[in-house]
Design an enzyme around this catalytic site. Structure first.
Site, PDB file in Angstrom:
ATOM      1  N   ARG A 180       0.754  -0.989   0.003  1.00 50.63           N
ATOM      2  CA  ARG A 180       0.023   0.010  -0.134  1.00 50.63           C
ATOM      3  C   ARG A 180       0.798   1.204   0.004  1.00 50.63           C
ATOM      4  O   ARG A 180       1.422   1.408   1.034  1.00 50.63           O
ATOM      5  CB  ARG A 180      -0.836   0.164   1.130  1.00 50.63           C
ATOM      6  CG  ARG A 180      -1.726   1.421   1.636  1.00 50.63           C
ATOM      7  CD  ARG A 180      -2.640   1.298   2.608  1.00 50.63           C
ATOM      8  NE  ARG A 180      -2.168   0.821   3.787  1.00 50.63           N
ATOM      9  CZ  ARG A 180      -1.607   1.718   4.720  1.00 50.63           C
ATOM     10  NH1 ARG A 180      -1.143   2.593   4.581  1.00 50.63           N
ATOM     11  NH2 ARG A 180      -1.076   1.172   5.776  1.00 50.63           N
ATOM     12  N   HIS A 228      -3.374   4.583   4.909  1.00 49.73           N
ATOM     13  CA  HIS A 228      -4.438   3.520   4.955  1.00 49.73           C
ATOM     14  C   HIS A 228      -5.908   4.131   4.584  1.00 49.73           C
ATOM     15  O   HIS A 228      -6.678   3.341   3.897  1.00 49.73           O
ATOM     16  CB  HIS A 228      -4.632   3.009   6.535  1.00 49.73           C
ATOM     17  CG  HIS A 228      -5.767   2.153   7.007  1.00 49.73           C
ATOM     18  ND1 HIS A 228      -5.903   1.032   6.240  1.00 49.73           N
ATOM     19  CD2 HIS A 228      -6.708   2.417   7.509  1.00 49.73           C
ATOM     20  CE1 HIS A 228      -7.074   0.333   6.638  1.00 49.73           C
ATOM     21  NE2 HIS A 228      -7.621   1.471   7.579  1.00 49.73           N
ATOM     22  N   TYR A 269       4.768   5.908  10.626  1.00 54.36           N
ATOM     23  CA  TYR A 269       5.132   4.569  10.762  1.00 54.36           C
ATOM     24  C   TYR A 269       5.920   3.670   9.966  1.00 54.36           C
ATOM     25  O   TYR A 269       6.278   2.731  10.094  1.00 54.36           O
ATOM     26  CB  TYR A 269       3.922   3.778  11.342  1.00 54.36           C
ATOM     27  CG  TYR A 269       2.822   3.631  10.096  1.00 54.36           C
ATOM     28  CD1 TYR A 269       2.861   2.920   9.106  1.00 54.36           C
ATOM     29  CD2 TYR A 269       1.757   4.539  10.354  1.00 54.36           C
ATOM     30  CE1 TYR A 269       1.910   2.935   8.189  1.00 54.36           C
ATOM     31  CE2 TYR A 269       0.746   4.826   9.399  1.00 54.36           C
ATOM     32  CZ  TYR A 269       0.847   3.795   8.278  1.00 54.36           C
ATOM     33  OH  TYR A 269      -0.211   3.947   7.277  1.00 54.36           O
TER      34      TYR A 269
END
Length: 372
Positions: free
Chosen positions: A267, A271, A280
């Site tokens: 990805r 998100h 992150y």
């Protein structure tokens, strides 16, 4: 400090038919025998899926949508597998599977209402043989296994009839493999040898949790505990994704039970648009995966063939037109009918819901300035 995700994950067991450089390669257990026209069709669907995704993201950033879940980088896993799902089959997508919806014939405008808050999904699942996108993580797996049991009870598997035998494709993310609904669906599918294929789009993150925190082994090995065969495929290789999915779906239609496919992809975006992935994961990680872009490798193969200049130019124009079409459609989405929401809870509206509906309509009629 960013969590430790291997920049170069283990690819030794991946089914791959097209390298990141766009070169065809052989695999002993899978093959893709499509034509040049088929290759061009796959490329077109990935390009247009990416345009749908780009427009959805931009519309959210301009305040036209409340939320958007990007699928940037996952086009091959979605388009390739969806090309293996026949018209009589049923697909159960997640909220990120814009490519699956596109291939299944869902008008892309229908993807916008859910994220603008004007409807609950927007299309007829029966018409497109595609369920509405599942927001509850893993719930679609139970729906898929249940639907697959219905196919068995309707005696629509195992006849060797390509127009009659049917199967189910269900899509889930890596995070969904930790959900009880998913595990129950796998158990049910195994116990009753159901015609369902579970496609895990392993995009390396369950929101901000790296996949290695979810499992110390490849996710496909979870199938072993249920006695279900599994295969791990390069999720950025559209040819391999289609080939592996075709074999698994045919196995299901033949009455030989379920399969788990782990499509290893990435990805590249957030998100959802409420997420900040820079908190992150490191930039060099994304750069690594950009070099394995699913569209670029097919484009490289097409360029090596060298006969599609006109078609590729037309595709650029088609993508631009699709973008304008989506922007215009978003601006004309109607305001939702508050009263209608109460009529969509049960097959027959209960007296309690009628009372709640009337109260809500009365509240709306007062006007916001009169409500304390």
């Amino acid at each position: 400090m960013h969590p430790s995700l291997p920049t170069a994950p283990d690819e030794s067991d991946l089914v791959r038919l097209l390298t990141p450089q766009g070169e065809r390669v052989h695999h002993p257990e899978a093959s893709w025998s499509g034509t040049d026209a088929d290759l061009l069709a796959l490329h077109r669907d990935m390009v247009l899926t990416r345009r749908i995704d780009t427009e959805g993201y931009a519309l959210q950033r301009h305040g036209e949508l409340g939320l958007w879940p990007p699928c940037l980088g996952q086009e091959a896993a979605q388009v390739g597998t969806a090309h293996a799902v026949r018209s009589q089959d049923m697909a159960f997508p997640t909220y990120r599977d814009h490519g699956v919806a596109w291939v299944r014939g869902v008008p892309p405008e229908k993807l916008l209402g859910l994220y603008r808050g004007t409807d609950l999904g927007g299309w007829d699942p029966h018409e497109h043989r595609t369920a509405l996108p599942s927001i509850i993580i893993g719930a679609q797996c139970l729906h898929a296994s249940g639907y697959a049991m219905g196919i068995v009870m309707d005696d629509a598997v195992g006849h060797g009839d390509p127009s009659r035998d049917a199967a189910v494709a269900v899509y889930l993310g890596d995070g969904a493999t930790a959900q009880g609904d998913t595990l129950e669906a796998l158990s049910w599918a195994a116990a009753f040898s159901l015609p369902v294929v579970f496609v895990i789009e392993n995009n390396q993150y369950a929101i901000s949790t790296v996949t290695s925190r979810l499992s110390n082994v490849p996710l496909v090995r979870r199938a072993d505990g249920f006695g279900i065969p599994g295969v791990r495929v390069d999720g950025n290789d559209v040819l391999a994704c289609q080939a592996v999915m075709e074999a698994a779906m045919q196995r299901a239609r033949d009455g030989r039970g379920p399969t788990v496919i782990e499509a290893v992809t990435y990805r590249r975006g957030a998100h959802t648009t409420s997420d900040d992935p820079s908190r992150y994961r490191a930039g060099e990680e994304t750069e690594y995966w950009e070099k394995r872009d699913p569209i670029s490798r097919v484009r490289a193969l097409l360029d090596s063939i060298g006969t599609f200049e006109r078609e590729l130019a037309e595709l650029d124009a088609e993508a631009d037109a699709l973008g304008e079409r989506l922007r215009a459609a978003c601006r004309t989405l109607p305001e939702p009918d508050l009263a209608a929401l109460f009529d969509l809870v049960h097959a027959e509206t209960t007296p309690e819901l009628v009372e709640q509906r009337d109260a809500a309509v009365a509240w709306r009629a007062l006007g916001a300035e009169e409500v304390v």
